[in-house]
Write a protein that holds these residues in place. Structure first.
Motif, PDB file in Angstrom:
ATOM      1  N   LEU A   1     -22.288  -3.367 -44.791  1.00  0.00           N
ATOM      2  CA  LEU A   1     -22.690  -2.108 -45.420  1.00  0.00           C
ATOM      3  C   LEU A   1     -23.529  -1.266 -44.469  1.00  0.00           C
ATOM      4  O   LEU A   1     -23.397  -0.032 -44.440  1.00  0.00           O
ATOM      5  CB  LEU A   1     -23.461  -2.391 -46.704  1.00  0.00           C
ATOM      6  CG  LEU A   1     -22.632  -2.982 -47.854  1.00  0.00           C
ATOM      7  CD1 LEU A   1     -23.535  -3.490 -48.972  1.00  0.00           C
ATOM      8  CD2 LEU A   1     -21.650  -1.946 -48.382  1.00  0.00           C
TER       9      LEU A   1
ATOM     10  N   LEU B   1     -21.124   0.297 -42.192  1.00  0.00           N
ATOM     11  CA  LEU B   1     -20.344   1.317 -42.885  1.00  0.00           C
ATOM     12  C   LEU B   1     -21.080   2.651 -42.914  1.00  0.00           C
ATOM     13  O   LEU B   1     -20.484   3.715 -42.731  1.00  0.00           O
ATOM     14  CB  LEU B   1     -20.031   0.855 -44.304  1.00  0.00           C
ATOM     15  CG  LEU B   1     -19.215   1.823 -45.173  1.00  0.00           C
ATOM     16  CD1 LEU B   1     -17.798   1.947 -44.631  1.00  0.00           C
ATOM     17  CD2 LEU B   1     -19.209   1.373 -46.627  1.00  0.00           C
ATOM     18  N   TRP B   2     -22.399   2.589 -43.123  1.00  0.00           N
ATOM     19  CA  TRP B   2     -23.199   3.803 -43.203  1.00  0.00           C
ATOM     20  C   TRP B   2     -23.643   4.305 -41.835  1.00  0.00           C
ATOM     21  O   TRP B   2     -24.392   5.268 -41.729  1.00  0.00           O
ATOM     22  CB  TRP B   2     -24.405   3.578 -44.109  1.00  0.00           C
ATOM     23  CG  TRP B   2     -24.030   3.496 -45.562  1.00  0.00           C
ATOM     24  CD1 TRP B   2     -23.845   2.373 -46.313  1.00  0.00           C
ATOM     25  CD2 TRP B   2     -23.777   4.599 -46.431  1.00  0.00           C
ATOM     26  NE1 TRP B   2     -23.494   2.691 -47.593  1.00  0.00           N
ATOM     27  CE2 TRP B   2     -23.445   4.066 -47.702  1.00  0.00           C
ATOM     28  CE3 TRP B   2     -23.789   5.981 -46.274  1.00  0.00           C
ATOM     29  CZ2 TRP B   2     -23.137   4.867 -48.795  1.00  0.00           C
ATOM     30  CZ3 TRP B   2     -23.489   6.783 -47.363  1.00  0.00           C
ATOM     31  CH2 TRP B   2     -23.166   6.222 -48.601  1.00  0.00           C
TER      32      TRP B   2
ATOM     33  N   ASP C   1     -17.386   4.536 -39.855  1.00  0.00           N
ATOM     34  CA  ASP C   1     -17.627   5.792 -40.551  1.00  0.00           C
ATOM     35  C   ASP C   1     -16.710   5.867 -41.765  1.00  0.00           C
ATOM     36  O   ASP C   1     -16.107   4.882 -42.175  1.00  0.00           O
ATOM     37  CB  ASP C   1     -17.379   6.968 -39.600  1.00  0.00           C
ATOM     38  CG  ASP C   1     -18.168   8.208 -40.007  1.00  0.00           C
ATOM     39  OD1 ASP C   1     -18.703   8.215 -41.125  1.00  0.00           O
ATOM     40  OD2 ASP C   1     -18.241   9.143 -39.208  1.00  0.00           O
TER      41      ASP C   1
ATOM     42  N   VAL D   1     -17.338   6.833 -45.179  1.00  0.00           N
ATOM     43  CA  VAL D   1     -17.849   6.123 -46.351  1.00  0.00           C
ATOM     44  C   VAL D   1     -17.292   6.747 -47.623  1.00  0.00           C
ATOM     45  O   VAL D   1     -17.268   7.968 -47.767  1.00  0.00           O
ATOM     46  CB  VAL D   1     -19.393   6.178 -46.377  1.00  0.00           C
ATOM     47  CG1 VAL D   1     -19.921   5.417 -47.578  1.00  0.00           C
ATOM     48  CG2 VAL D   1     -19.957   5.626 -45.079  1.00  0.00           C
ATOM     49  N   SER D   2     -16.874   5.895 -48.541  1.00  0.00           N
ATOM     50  CA  SER D   2     -16.406   6.336 -49.851  1.00  0.00           C
ATOM     51  C   SER D   2     -16.787   5.273 -50.859  1.00  0.00           C
ATOM     52  O   SER D   2     -17.049   4.120 -50.484  1.00  0.00           O
ATOM     53  CB  SER D   2     -14.879   6.520 -49.848  1.00  0.00           C
ATOM     54  OG  SER D   2     -14.245   5.261 -49.709  1.00  0.00           O
TER      55      SER D   2
ATOM     56  N   SER E   1     -14.694   2.253 -50.338  1.00  0.00           N
ATOM     57  CA  SER E   1     -15.024   1.414 -49.186  1.00  0.00           C
ATOM     58  C   SER E   1     -16.304   0.616 -49.427  1.00  0.00           C
ATOM     59  O   SER E   1     -16.410  -0.540 -49.002  1.00  0.00           O
ATOM     60  CB  SER E   1     -15.157   2.277 -47.934  1.00  0.00           C
ATOM     61  OG  SER E   1     -16.210   3.228 -48.061  1.00  0.00           O
ATOM     62  N   VAL E   2     -17.276   1.216 -50.120  1.00  0.00           N
ATOM     63  CA  VAL E   2     -18.503   0.495 -50.449  1.00  0.00           C
ATOM     64  C   VAL E   2     -18.190  -0.691 -51.354  1.00  0.00           C
ATOM     65  O   VAL E   2     -18.638  -1.820 -51.115  1.00  0.00           O
ATOM     66  CB  VAL E   2     -19.534   1.433 -51.106  1.00  0.00           C
ATOM     67  CG1 VAL E   2     -20.719   0.628 -51.653  1.00  0.00           C
ATOM     68  CG2 VAL E   2     -20.026   2.478 -50.109  1.00  0.00           C
TER      69      VAL E   2
ATOM     70  N   TYR F   1     -29.315  10.631 -44.807  1.00  0.00           N
ATOM     71  CA  TYR F   1     -28.986   9.240 -45.104  1.00  0.00           C
ATOM     72  C   TYR F   1     -29.981   8.339 -44.372  1.00  0.00           C
ATOM     73  O   TYR F   1     -30.070   8.356 -43.148  1.00  0.00           O
ATOM     74  CB  TYR F   1     -27.558   8.913 -44.658  1.00  0.00           C
ATOM     75  CG  TYR F   1     -26.500   9.635 -45.462  1.00  0.00           C
ATOM     76  CD1 TYR F   1     -25.961   9.062 -46.613  1.00  0.00           C
ATOM     77  CD2 TYR F   1     -26.057  10.897 -45.078  1.00  0.00           C
ATOM     78  CE1 TYR F   1     -24.991   9.723 -47.355  1.00  0.00           C
ATOM     79  CE2 TYR F   1     -25.091  11.573 -45.816  1.00  0.00           C
ATOM     80  CZ  TYR F   1     -24.564  10.984 -46.950  1.00  0.00           C
ATOM     81  OH  TYR F   1     -23.616  11.635 -47.683  1.00  0.00           O
TER      82      TYR F   1
ATOM     83  N   TYR G   1     -25.616   1.233 -51.308  1.00  0.00           N
ATOM     84  CA  TYR G   1     -25.942   2.608 -50.919  1.00  0.00           C
ATOM     85  C   TYR G   1     -27.354   2.687 -50.329  1.00  0.00           C
ATOM     86  O   TYR G   1     -28.216   1.848 -50.648  1.00  0.00           O
ATOM     87  CB  TYR G   1     -25.846   3.540 -52.131  1.00  0.00           C
ATOM     88  CG  TYR G   1     -24.425   3.791 -52.571  1.00  0.00           C
ATOM     89  CD1 TYR G   1     -23.722   4.906 -52.108  1.00  0.00           C
ATOM     90  CD2 TYR G   1     -23.774   2.902 -53.426  1.00  0.00           C
ATOM     91  CE1 TYR G   1     -22.416   5.138 -52.506  1.00  0.00           C
ATOM     92  CE2 TYR G   1     -22.448   3.117 -53.822  1.00  0.00           C
ATOM     93  CZ  TYR G   1     -21.784   4.239 -53.354  1.00  0.00           C
ATOM     94  OH  TYR G   1     -20.479   4.455 -53.723  1.00  0.00           O
TER      95      TYR G   1
END
Length: 356
Positions: A136, A139-140, A148, A150-151, A154-155, A275, A285
């Protein structure tokens, strides 16, 4: 033959009491002198015993000050190299890289110690601290792979590969529920490194020192002036280049470790949205609450490091509940009241340590 014993009753006289009082005072004085002598640096350090070591490790700077009759720089370098070889995900030959790539699941001593501590802190913080959060984080865009796009989909897909309860350590062997699970010790490795260097110094007879790696600190004994160490807590300001030198608060401490976690240095802005690098492993998140920085004090720096990250995830109210239950920890929080105002909360036991 019969032996007869005679007993004589002794009367307690005034000089008996005086002699006893003198013996008690002398014993207390000797013990106090021994304690003072045992604290190396309980006065200004001689110039030939003030030693410093500085450099880079784990992608950040370290600064070490200690009192000793000879340089231990070689041992410091060797200790830092061992930690890098064990815990650095940026080192392709490290133990943790081999585990993440499923090339070798045997944990060395350092990774084993970090894993056990991480699991304990995770349990005590309701999963807010989790060293399997690496997918994660990547991902962020904050990890060592910089993925890259992120949706929510995908999370959710990566959350299946996150959870320290899906990893176990038995007899030095790591077992993962799925090969896709990865370990990311970046939220505890610096603190552990500080402790490792501190323990090495102590094994070499150093009783007064300050070890700092990337803002994580461990102090013992007295500073070069023979006083407690003064450690500053930075004012949380957006500062990705780490150029902000403003100090919010100075703590006067000894025989403690300190670690700070904050979202004011490691973040990025995309599509006008900020972010932060602290990812909640339970949701997948970046955290969105009002704590700007969490500084934790504990006996060892690895523990302080882990809880500082966990408290950034939990938020102020939940963090305070944990602090009320665990008297081995103290904390200093800086949080936003509104868009222009900040405030502080700290453990009541810190009151006597506040200097500024």
């Amino acid at each position: 033959m019969k032996v007869q014993y005679s007993y004589e009753r002794h009367t307690l006289r005034w000089w008996h009491i005086l002699l006893l009082a003198i013996l008690i005072v002398a014993t207390i004085f000797i013990a106090s002198e021994r304690r003072t002598a045992a604290v190396e640096g309980s006065g200004p350090w001689p110039s030939d015993q003030l030693l410093r070591s500085e450099g880079m490790t784990f992608g950040t700077f370290y600064h070490i000050t200690y009192r000793h009759h000879t340089s231990l720089d070689d041992s410091i370098q060797a200790t830092l190299a061992l930690i890098d070889q064990s815990l650095s995900p940026f080192n392709p030959t490290s133990t943790i890289s081999a585990v993440n790539e499923n090339r070798n699941l045997h944990a060395d001593v350092m990774l084993s110690e970090v894993f056990r501590l991480a699991k304990k802190v995770s349990q005590r913080t309701f999963g807010a601290f989790d060293i399997t959060v690496a997918p994660l984080v990547n991902l962020w865009g904050f990890g060592f792979q910089n993925i890259d796009n992120v949706s929510p989909r995908s999370v959710d897909s990566l959350r299946a590969f996150v959870g320290i309860d899906k990893v176990s350590l038995d007899d030095g062997v790591i077992t993962k529920a799925t090969p896709s699970l990865m370990l990311d010790c970046s939220a505890i490795a610096k603190g552990y490194g500080v402790d490792a260097v501190g323990r090495m110094l102590e094994r070499n007879g150093v009783l007064s020192y300050m070890v700092e790696i990337g803002g994580e600190v461990r102090v013992r004994g007295c500073n070069p002036k023979g006083q407690p160490w003064n450690i500053g807590i930075s004012t949380p300001q957006d500062d990705t280049l780490a150029q902000n030198d403003d100090i919010q608060q100075v703590l006067s401490i000894t025989d403690l470790s300190l670690a700070t976690s904050g979202n004011y240095r490691n973040f990025y802005v995309k599509d006008h949205k900020k972010y932060a690098h602290t990812i909640d492993p339970r949701t997948g998140y970046p955290v969105q609450h009002n704590i700007l920085s969490a500084t934790v004090l504990a006996a060892d720096c690895a523990t302080a490091d882990a809880y500082a990250t966990a408290f950034m995830v939990l938020g102020l109210d939940s963090a305070r509940l944990i602090l009320e239950r665990d008297t081995t920890l103290m904390a200093y929080f800086i949080y936003s009241v509104d868009s222009t105002t900040t405030s502080q909360w700290y453990s009541p036991r810190l009151q006597s340590m506040l200097k500024k």
